[in-house]
Design a protein around this motif. Structure first.
Motif, PDB file in Angstrom:
ATOM      1  N   MET A 334      -5.777  10.242  -7.129  1.00  0.00           N
ATOM      2  CA  MET A 334      -5.775   8.714  -7.400  1.00  0.00           C
ATOM      3  C   MET A 334      -5.388   7.947  -6.180  1.00  0.00           C
ATOM      4  O   MET A 334      -5.996   6.812  -5.744  1.00  0.00           O
ATOM      5  CB  MET A 334      -4.908   8.411  -8.537  1.00  0.00           C
ATOM      6  N   ASP A 337      -8.244   7.729  -3.910  1.00  0.00           N
ATOM      7  CA  ASP A 337      -9.457   6.848  -4.039  1.00  0.00           C
ATOM      8  C   ASP A 337      -9.040   5.359  -3.862  1.00  0.00           C
ATOM      9  O   ASP A 337      -9.707   4.620  -3.296  1.00  0.00           O
ATOM     10  CB  ASP A 337      -9.330   6.941  -5.679  1.00  0.00           C
ATOM     11  N   GLU A 340      -9.564   5.181   0.062  1.00  0.00           N
ATOM     12  CA  GLU A 340     -10.907   5.082   0.184  1.00  0.00           C
ATOM     13  C   GLU A 340     -11.484   3.571  -0.159  1.00  0.00           C
ATOM     14  O   GLU A 340     -12.363   3.024   0.730  1.00  0.00           O
ATOM     15  CB  GLU A 340     -11.789   5.987  -0.771  1.00  0.00           C
ATOM     16  N   MET A 341     -10.993   2.901  -1.040  1.00  0.00           N
ATOM     17  CA  MET A 341     -11.453   1.547  -1.280  1.00  0.00           C
ATOM     18  C   MET A 341     -10.738   0.552  -0.545  1.00  0.00           C
ATOM     19  O   MET A 341     -11.652  -0.329  -0.227  1.00  0.00           O
ATOM     20  CB  MET A 341     -10.730   1.295  -2.911  1.00  0.00           C
ATOM     21  N   SER A 371      -2.501   1.789  -9.871  1.00  0.00           N
ATOM     22  CA  SER A 371      -3.409   1.448  -9.097  1.00  0.00           C
ATOM     23  C   SER A 371      -3.209  -0.033  -8.535  1.00  0.00           C
ATOM     24  O   SER A 371      -3.389  -0.425  -7.474  1.00  0.00           O
ATOM     25  CB  SER A 371      -4.725   1.557  -9.529  1.00  0.00           C
TER      26      SER A 371
END
Length: 478
Positions: A334, A337, A340-341, A371
């Protein structure tokens, strides 16, 4: 991310923690109750045994006193019937007879000369004028001293009569009994300690269900209640009161959920319509100045919508709503991710971002809220000067640490409490867009996961560390 640790004060810290733990034990009501039960039972057993010991010795002395007085009365009866010579003969017969096995007799004349009996001389500890005493003497023909109860009687002609009863065997038996009493007292102390422990365990067992219910409710299970066993005692009354309180809390939480959902819907609708109206106005604006003004209004509308959404998320998280959405998650994946975003945006700002997850970390979490909290923390790091941002996670006892570290301006230790408050904005943040809700949301999300938040120095910069408990059914106080 820098990490510093000192062990210089470990010894005193451990000693202080041990002393503090001991003080907590002594302040425990359960411990006090157990100690009271132990002390009362010990005092009761000690009082009973001491009473038995004293009564036994008193009875031995009383029986011996009666025997000595009975012998005295018998000899005085001989004197009354036959005069002094009859008394001397009776004393000699009694001293030599089988009946004298435990009797003590001594008759001395007015000049102190021994006339008859089984004692060599008048004992120095016995009053000459009459009285009774417990003494230790040698009887004629015996090689060992014996304890005896004696009665002294002064006769009219100046002679003195000493009668008594040997109580050596009775006292030996009493000593054996006292030894047995010491053993019994030690056994009673062990039984008292066991009874105190059982009593404390029974109280803890009765309270454990109430505590478990409170913990379950704190973890978000608002339907959990204290089981009614029908005892009708104070514990049942406590359980009923707790259940009534939880019923009220559950009703208020339901009302809060309905109110927040309704508020979100009622405010989002006019704000969305306002934004649409502004966008149409932006398309029809015929001057650059008007378009800039409308664009700023659209931007403020978006900011207001984001503030509303974040504030509602914080309120729901602090109320414990959302635990039903927890799923077991690979935290490392997670975080990768999220990094990366954000990587393109970070690179556009001339900074770098990376994930630091040394090993596999799995945890039941609310993915969306966590998140969002991490996104807010990364955004804060970019806004306040961070050129290198590290997003990391590591398992530790009882849960997982997740952190966002930067090398920016940081926050002074005396201002960190202010930064964690809702809508709290420090001086360095006044020139940046935002509402001061990023750290508040991160704190609320950590508490939703049974943990807490900490702001630490990164030297330079700031580390925002979230601790998420692996056991959300028993939250850990932040």
């Amino acid at each position: 991310m820098a990490s510093h640790c000192s062990t210089r004060s470990a010894g005193p810290a451990i000693a202080w923690a041990s002393a503090n733990e001991g003080m907590r034990v002594f302040r425990s009501t359960t411990w006090r109750f157990a100690a009271l039960v132990f002390i009362l039972q010990l005092l009761g057993a000690g009082l009973i045994l001491l009473t038995v010991q004293q009564l036994t010795r008193l009875q031995i002395a009383t029986d011996a006193q009666d025997a000595a007085e009975e012998l005295r009365d018998e000899l005085l009866d001989y004197r009354m019937r036959g005069g002094p010579s009859a008394l001397i003969g009776a004393a000699m017969d009694r001293a030599q007879s089988v009946r004298a096995a435990r009797s003590v007799v001594l008759l001395v004349g007015s000049d102190g000369r021994r006339l008859a009996g089984n004692l060599g001389d008048w004992p120095p500890g016995v009053p000459v004028g009459g009285g009774e005493a417990t003494i230790e003497l040698f009887r004629v023909g015996n090689a060992t001293p014996e304890r005896m109860r004696v009665v002294a009687t002064a006769l009219p002609d100046g002679a003195r009569l000493l009668t008594g009863h040997v109580i050596e065997s009775e006292l030996q038996f009493a000593l054996v009994m006292e030894d047995a009493m010491l053993v019994a007292f030690a056994f009673a102390a062990a039984m008292a300690a066991f009874a105190a422990w059982i009593s404390a365990r029974l109280i803890e067992a009765r309270l454990r269900r109430t505590v478990a219910t409170a913990q379950a409710v704190a973890a978000g299970d608002l339907d959990h209640r204290v089981m009614d066993e029908g005892g009708g005692d104070a514990f049942e009354a406590l359980g009923h009161a707790v259940n009534a309180m939880l019923d009220r809390i559950a009703a208020l939480m339901t009302e809060l959920k309905v109110a927040t959902d309704g508020l979100a819907h009622d405010l989002r609708s006019p704000l969305t319509r306002l934004r649409s109206t502004l966008e149409r106005a932006l398309e029809r604006a015929d001057s650059e100045e008007a378009r800039l003004a409308v664009a700023r209004a659209v931007e403020e509308g978006d900011r207001l919508l984001a503030m509303l959404d974040t504030a509602l998320r914080i309120s729901r998280a602090e109320a414990g709503l959302g635990r039903e959405a927890f799923v077991d998650t690979d935290v490392g994946a997670m975080l990768a991710d999220v990094v990366e975003m954000y990587e393109p945006l970070v690179e556009d700002r001339g900074a770098t971002i990376r994930a630091d997850v040394p090993g596999p970390v799995h945890l039941p979490i609310h993915r969306e809220l966590l998140s969002q909290a991490l996104a807010n923390l990364i955004d804060n790091a970019l806004k306040y000067g961070g050129r290198t941002i590290v997003v990391g996670a590591a398992a530790r006892a009882g849960g997982t640490d997740i952190w966002v570290a930067d090398d920016g301006l940081g926050i002074a230790p005396d201002r960190r409490g202010e930064a964690l408050r809702r809508f709290g904005r420090l001086d360095a943040a006044r020139s940046e867009s935002g509402a001061g809700l990023g750290l508040s949301l991160a704190s609320a999300v950590a508490r939703l996961h049974g943990g807490g938040i900490a702001l630490e120095d990164n030297e330079p910069g700031l580390v925002v560390r979230l601790f998420l408990s692996s056991d959300t059914a028993h939250p850990i106080a932040p």
